[in-house]
Design an enzyme around this catalytic site. Structure first.
Site, PDB file in Angstrom:
ATOM      1  CG  ASP A  12     -29.871  27.798 -15.635  1.00 50.49           C
ATOM      2  OD1 ASP A  12     -29.797  28.472 -16.464  1.00 50.49           O
ATOM      3  OD2 ASP A  12     -30.361  26.750 -15.697  1.00 50.49           O
ATOM      4  CG  HIS A  29     -28.757  38.544 -18.382  1.00 51.97           C
ATOM      5  ND1 HIS A  29     -28.400  37.135 -18.155  1.00 51.97           N
ATOM      6  CD2 HIS A  29     -29.536  38.621 -19.500  1.00 51.97           C
ATOM      7  CE1 HIS A  29     -28.982  36.494 -18.945  1.00 51.97           C
ATOM      8  NE2 HIS A  29     -29.692  37.361 -19.808  1.00 51.97           N
ATOM      9  CG  LEU A 122     -11.277  34.082  -5.048  1.00 52.79           C
ATOM     10  CD1 LEU A 122     -11.679  32.812  -4.647  1.00 52.79           C
ATOM     11  CD2 LEU A 122     -12.748  34.822  -4.757  1.00 52.79           C
TER      12      LEU A 122
END
Length: 224
Positions: A12, A29, A122
């Site tokens: 966020d 962004h 991962l």
């Protein structure tokens, strides 16, 4: 010391960071991708096996169309430029959420998943067009259709996170203290860390500090 297998993050603050520094939400962004790469590297260093990133919620469709288009274009560029690198690093990409995007982006997402599906170092779960309430309702409806007993063991088979262990940690940046319809079932026993920093400012040092704190917490799971 608590074992750490899965970290989930609500990334966020990108838009607010962009307005503050560049007077553009889209700039935030773009800057947020740098934090994504840092946290991927730090997760590998810490031997974390699952990293779930909340990238686009079902509620984010309410945002301006230009911003949404920019976000998806950014994602396309990121995948085209980075998927081979992720693959070489033995990283698996999985999308949770509904692939209801352009045919071009849908194909790229499916290609990226297929290319990396056997990787083991991962697993990155990218939550796109994801909302936990709709996930839970859909799981319930699917289970009903099977006529199987309604119990926890059967129910979790129909979640989008089936075969993925529940998060040990949930991190939310941006100085906002809410869950925003993210993994509501899965975080039942996660340790939750709310961070004041906006996502583009969140770095490896911040991440490692949370990991260190998590490992020292006494986790009872209802026991004493």
């Amino acid at each position: 010391m608590n074992p750490l297998n899965h970290v989930a993050i609500i990334m966020d603050g990108n838009g607010r960071w962009g307005l503050k520094h560049k007077k553009s939400r889209n700039a935030g962004h773009k800057a947020g991708l740098n934090s994504v790469e840092k946290i991927i590297r730090a997760s590998i260093k810490n031997n974390i096996k699952y990293l779930t990133l909340f990238a686009f919620s079902t509620e984010n469709w309410k945002r301006p169309k230009k911003e949404i288009n920019y976000l998806f274009n950014l994602l396309e560029i990121f995948l085209k430029n980075k998927i081979n690198d992720l693959h070489k690093k033995n990283i698996k990409l999985k999308i949770i959420g509904i692939k209801n995007f352009s045919s071009k982006l849908n194909k790229l997402l499916i290609f990226s998943e297929n290319k990396t599906k056997t990787n083991k170092k991962l697993q990155i779960n990218l939550a796109l067009n994801y909302g936990s309430k709709s996930e839970l309702m859909n799981a319930f409806k699917q289970l009903q259709k099977t006529k199987k007993n309604l119990n926890e063991k059967n129910f979790i088979k129909y979640l989008q996170t089936r075969n993925i262990p529940d998060p040990d940690i949930l991190i939310r940046t941006g100085n906002t203290h809410r869950l925003s319809n993210f993994l509501l079932w899965q975080i039942a026993y996660a340790e939750i860390f709310f961070v004041k920093k906006l996502w583009p400012d969140f770095n490896e040092k911040d991440y490692n500090k949370i990991i260190k704190k998590f490992k020292s917490i006494k986790r009872n799971f209802g026991n004493v």
